[in-house]
Design a protein around this motif. Structure first.
Motif, PDB file in Angstrom:
ATOM      1  N   VAL A 143      90.909 -70.185  49.376  1.00  0.00           N
ATOM      2  CA  VAL A 143      89.542 -70.338  48.920  1.00  0.00           C
ATOM      3  C   VAL A 143      88.565 -71.786  49.400  1.00  0.00           C
ATOM      4  CG1 VAL A 143      87.916 -70.998  46.587  1.00  0.00           C
ATOM      5  CG2 VAL A 143      90.036 -68.686  46.842  1.00  0.00           C
ATOM      6  N   LEU A 144      87.918 -71.781  49.484  1.00  0.00           N
ATOM      7  CA  LEU A 144      86.981 -73.139  50.434  1.00  0.00           C
ATOM      8  C   LEU A 144      87.189 -73.545  48.748  1.00  0.00           C
ATOM      9  CD1 LEU A 144      86.928 -75.190  52.646  1.00  0.00           C
ATOM     10  CD2 LEU A 144      84.678 -73.705  52.788  1.00  0.00           C
ATOM     11  N   ALA A 145      87.505 -75.059  48.804  1.00  0.00           N
ATOM     12  CA  ALA A 145      87.420 -76.079  47.737  1.00  0.00           C
ATOM     13  C   ALA A 145      86.212 -76.999  47.723  1.00  0.00           C
ATOM     14  CB  ALA A 145      88.459 -77.330  47.320  1.00  0.00           C
ATOM     15  N   HIS A 146      85.400 -76.505  47.104  1.00  0.00           N
ATOM     16  CA  HIS A 146      83.885 -77.143  46.443  1.00  0.00           C
ATOM     17  C   HIS A 146      83.284 -78.245  47.420  1.00  0.00           C
ATOM     18  CE1 HIS A 146      86.726 -80.414  46.796  1.00  0.00           C
ATOM     19  NE2 HIS A 146      87.345 -80.458  46.192  1.00  0.00           N
ATOM     20  N   PRO A 147      82.735 -76.752  48.765  1.00  0.00           N
ATOM     21  CA  PRO A 147      82.855 -77.078  49.969  1.00  0.00           C
ATOM     22  C   PRO A 147      80.878 -78.040  50.026  1.00  0.00           C
ATOM     23  CG  PRO A 147      81.533 -74.678  49.957  1.00  0.00           C
ATOM     24  CD  PRO A 147      82.979 -75.024  48.452  1.00  0.00           C
ATOM     25  N   GLY A 148      79.923 -77.781  48.569  1.00  0.00           N
ATOM     26  CA  GLY A 148      78.610 -78.396  48.617  1.00  0.00           C
ATOM     27  C   GLY A 148      79.084 -79.694  47.860  1.00  0.00           C
ATOM     28  N   ALA A 149      80.050 -80.477  47.572  1.00  0.00           N
ATOM     29  CA  ALA A 149      79.880 -81.562  46.496  1.00  0.00           C
ATOM     30  C   ALA A 149      79.157 -82.637  47.206  1.00  0.00           C
ATOM     31  CB  ALA A 149      81.727 -82.202  46.117  1.00  0.00           C
ATOM     32  N   LEU A 155      89.540 -66.671  56.254  1.00  0.00           N
ATOM     33  CA  LEU A 155      89.043 -67.286  54.829  1.00  0.00           C
ATOM     34  C   LEU A 155      88.279 -66.471  53.900  1.00  0.00           C
ATOM     35  CD1 LEU A 155      89.289 -69.646  53.377  1.00  0.00           C
ATOM     36  CD2 LEU A 155      86.321 -69.848  53.534  1.00  0.00           C
ATOM     37  N   ASP A 156      89.175 -66.258  52.702  1.00  0.00           N
ATOM     38  CA  ASP A 156      89.260 -65.115  51.398  1.00  0.00           C
ATOM     39  C   ASP A 156      87.727 -66.015  50.446  1.00  0.00           C
ATOM     40  OD1 ASP A 156      91.981 -62.910  51.092  1.00  0.00           O
ATOM     41  OD2 ASP A 156      92.531 -65.392  51.863  1.00  0.00           O
ATOM     42  N   GLY A 157      87.965 -66.829  50.315  1.00  0.00           N
ATOM     43  CA  GLY A 157      86.592 -67.101  49.491  1.00  0.00           C
ATOM     44  C   GLY A 157      86.276 -68.247  49.693  1.00  0.00           C
ATOM     45  N   ILE A 158      84.837 -68.534  48.656  1.00  0.00           N
ATOM     46  CA  ILE A 158      84.375 -70.188  48.498  1.00  0.00           C
ATOM     47  C   ILE A 158      84.821 -70.144  47.461  1.00  0.00           C
ATOM     48  CG2 ILE A 158      82.390 -71.388  48.630  1.00  0.00           C
ATOM     49  CD1 ILE A 158      82.065 -69.556  50.746  1.00  0.00           C
ATOM     50  N   GLU A 159      84.868 -71.358  46.397  1.00  0.00           N
ATOM     51  CA  GLU A 159      84.589 -72.339  45.083  1.00  0.00           C
ATOM     52  C   GLU A 159      83.116 -72.424  44.720  1.00  0.00           C
ATOM     53  OE1 GLU A 159      87.375 -75.167  42.438  1.00  0.00           O
ATOM     54  OE2 GLU A 159      86.709 -76.001  44.151  1.00  0.00           O
ATOM     55  N   VAL A 160      82.863 -71.977  44.767  1.00  0.00           N
ATOM     56  CA  VAL A 160      81.002 -71.829  44.173  1.00  0.00           C
ATOM     57  C   VAL A 160      80.729 -73.013  42.870  1.00  0.00           C
ATOM     58  CG1 VAL A 160      79.002 -70.789  43.601  1.00  0.00           C
ATOM     59  CG2 VAL A 160      80.576 -70.504  45.073  1.00  0.00           C
ATOM     60  N   ASP A 161      81.164 -72.032  41.451  1.00  0.00           N
ATOM     61  CA  ASP A 161      81.185 -72.955  40.433  1.00  0.00           C
ATOM     62  C   ASP A 161      82.477 -74.214  40.505  1.00  0.00           C
ATOM     63  OD1 ASP A 161      79.166 -71.300  40.030  1.00  0.00           O
ATOM     64  OD2 ASP A 161      80.267 -69.482  39.381  1.00  0.00           O
ATOM     65  N   ARG A 172      75.103 -74.047  44.000  1.00  0.00           N
ATOM     66  CA  ARG A 172      75.657 -72.941  43.711  1.00  0.00           C
ATOM     67  C   ARG A 172      74.872 -71.811  43.869  1.00  0.00           C
ATOM     68  NH1 ARG A 172      76.085 -74.969  37.544  1.00  0.00           N
ATOM     69  NH2 ARG A 172      77.226 -76.774  38.226  1.00  0.00           N
ATOM     70  N   ALA A 173      73.935 -71.482  43.842  1.00  0.00           N
ATOM     71  CA  ALA A 173      72.955 -70.167  44.107  1.00  0.00           C
ATOM     72  C   ALA A 173      73.101 -69.697  45.941  1.00  0.00           C
ATOM     73  CB  ALA A 173      70.807 -70.773  43.387  1.00  0.00           C
ATOM     74  N   ARG A 174      73.150 -71.347  46.492  1.00  0.00           N
ATOM     75  CA  ARG A 174      73.294 -71.046  47.977  1.00  0.00           C
ATOM     76  C   ARG A 174      74.256 -70.162  48.156  1.00  0.00           C
ATOM     77  NH1 ARG A 174      74.979 -74.382  51.205  1.00  0.00           N
ATOM     78  NH2 ARG A 174      75.396 -76.165  50.546  1.00  0.00           N
ATOM     79  N   LEU A 175      75.553 -71.434  47.619  1.00  0.00           N
ATOM     80  CA  LEU A 175      76.687 -70.500  48.231  1.00  0.00           C
ATOM     81  C   LEU A 175      77.071 -69.341  48.335  1.00  0.00           C
ATOM     82  CD1 LEU A 175      79.329 -73.645  47.607  1.00  0.00           C
ATOM     83  CD2 LEU A 175      78.633 -73.410  49.811  1.00  0.00           C
ATOM     84  N   ARG A 176      76.589 -68.688  46.700  1.00  0.00           N
ATOM     85  CA  ARG A 176      77.023 -67.863  45.725  1.00  0.00           C
ATOM     86  C   ARG A 176      76.527 -66.593  46.872  1.00  0.00           C
ATOM     87  NH1 ARG A 176      76.532 -68.654  40.970  1.00  0.00           N
ATOM     88  NH2 ARG A 176      78.482 -68.170  40.617  1.00  0.00           N
ATOM     89  N   LEU A 223      84.607 -64.202  48.667  1.00  0.00           N
ATOM     90  CA  LEU A 223      85.242 -64.005  47.251  1.00  0.00           C
ATOM     91  C   LEU A 223      84.295 -65.165  46.851  1.00  0.00           C
ATOM     92  CD1 LEU A 223      89.318 -62.747  46.856  1.00  0.00           C
ATOM     93  CD2 LEU A 223      87.245 -61.517  47.084  1.00  0.00           C
ATOM     94  N   VAL A 224      84.151 -65.452  45.771  1.00  0.00           N
ATOM     95  CA  VAL A 224      83.505 -66.358  44.357  1.00  0.00           C
ATOM     96  C   VAL A 224      84.493 -66.634  43.536  1.00  0.00           C
ATOM     97  CG1 VAL A 224      81.435 -67.090  43.539  1.00  0.00           C
ATOM     98  CG2 VAL A 224      80.836 -65.565  45.283  1.00  0.00           C
ATOM     99  N   THR A 225      85.270 -68.102  42.875  1.00  0.00           N
ATOM    100  CA  THR A 225      85.752 -68.262  42.107  1.00  0.00           C
ATOM    101  C   THR A 225      84.430 -69.619  41.683  1.00  0.00           C
ATOM    102  OG1 THR A 225      87.319 -69.640  43.500  1.00  0.00           O
ATOM    103  CG2 THR A 225      87.660 -67.457  43.056  1.00  0.00           C
ATOM    104  N   GLY A 226      85.255 -69.765  40.358  1.00  0.00           N
ATOM    105  CA  GLY A 226      84.566 -70.697  39.695  1.00  0.00           C
ATOM    106  C   GLY A 226      86.014 -71.779  38.669  1.00  0.00           C
ATOM    107  N   SER A 227      86.203 -73.480  38.052  1.00  0.00           N
ATOM    108  CA  SER A 227      87.102 -73.969  38.033  1.00  0.00           C
ATOM    109  C   SER A 227      86.493 -74.876  37.930  1.00  0.00           C
ATOM    110  CB  SER A 227      88.092 -73.349  39.231  1.00  0.00           C
ATOM    111  OG  SER A 227      87.756 -74.219  40.763  1.00  0.00           O
TER     112      SER A 227
END
Length: 294
Positions: free
Chosen positions: A192-198, A218-224, A233-237, A246-250
């Motif tokens: 999962v790609l971590a915080h790509p929009g930080a 790649l399986d997913g993006i850390e969105v939240d 967050r809206a754009r990445l979702r 996949l969309v993850t949050g953490s």
């Protein structure tokens, strides 16, 4: 279910020991917590031991083993969360070791740059802060806080100081992201790609790059994530939906080193279930008397 898939301990740059992290996750009412220290699996044994010793308090908690891998693409230092891979897989373990070994000379180079900027930081100070953990920028940032140079750790991650390309930034050995995906997959893990929009950490990951990573497995993006604005967050979702990721949050919890708290952002149980279904390298670890949350 409350599922937090991105936390750090003193095995890298958090302030909680792995045992304290597990106990705090149980106290916070989490159902799942992932231990994802930077480029290391060193905290696994202590975290698993703590989980088994919690008794009744751990019945509702499941531990997911993972790591946050460092990589570089087009001059950008980025991070990828890897979950439930086989920590003994030799090629991945060797690459993580190369990254860890380069952390000390990199930290010393950054300290030298800071001294050149008039900041009286020393290696001894940073080493004391890092303790037994893999030394990283957050430890240097905390030294800057101690010296009164910046008010918070987050304020050190700017172009003025430690952000990518910043005045005191220095490179270290980092994986190619496509190699990272291949290695984690070969070890049975999920990426999962971590915080790509930080954006305040430096350059954001272009959508075209995320698409290329998705095509590579790649399986997913850390969105939240705390460093993403609601608009990001809206754009990445939307992007994740377009790319079937996949969309993850953490929380990206670091103990007292950052302001975020455990469970501040969470992952949908269905997404977590899909992560565990895809993983073949390791299995979630349930608390005493419990079954893995899925």
């Amino acid at each position: 279910m409350r599922i937090d898939l991105h936390t750090h301990s003193t095995a890298s740059d958090g302030t909680d020991t792995p045992a304290e992290l597990v106990r705090n996750a149980a106290a916070a009412g989490l159902d799942v917590v992932a231990l994802t220290d930077h480029d290391t699996t060193r905290g696994y044994a202590e975290a698993k031991k703590a989980l088994s010793e919690l008794g009744e308090l751990s019945k509702g908690l499941t531990l997911v083993t993972g790591a946050e891998l460092s990589f570089k693409l087009n001059g950008m230092g980025l991070h990828m969360l890897a979950y439930l891979f086989d920590p003994e897989e030799p090629e991945l373990a060797r690459e993580c070791e190369l990254v860890r070994d380069d952390r000390v000379p990199r930290a010393k180079a950054m300290i030298e740059k800071l001294q050149g900027l008039g900041v009286p930081v020393t290696w001894e100070q940073v080493a004391r802060i890092a303790g037994d953990g893999s030394v990283g920028r957050p430890h240097i940032a905390e030294a800057l806080v101690e010296l009164g140079v910046v008010p918070t750790v987050s304020d050190a991650f700017t172009a003025e100081w430690l952000a990518d390309g910043g005045r005191a930034y220095a490179d270290k050995h980092e994986l190619d992201p496509f190699d990272a995906i291949r290695l984690v997959k070969a070890a049975g893990g999920v990426t999962v790609l971590a915080h790509p929009g930080a954006s305040k950490r430096g350059k954001v990951v272009p959508e075209s790059v995320i698409a290329d990573l998705g095509a590579a497995g790649l399986d997913g993006i850390e969105v939240d994530h705390m460093d993403h604005t609601p608009e990001t967050r809206a754009r990445l979702r939307v992007l994740a939906g377009d790319l079937d990721l996949l969309v993850t949050g953490s929380s990206d919890y670091h103990g007292t080193r950052k302001t975020c708290v455990l469970g501040e952002f969470t992952t949908d149980p269905e997404i977590y279930g899909e992560i565990t279904r895809r993983a073949t390298g390791a299995f979630p670890v349930p608390g005493a008397g419990g079954r893995p949350a899925a």
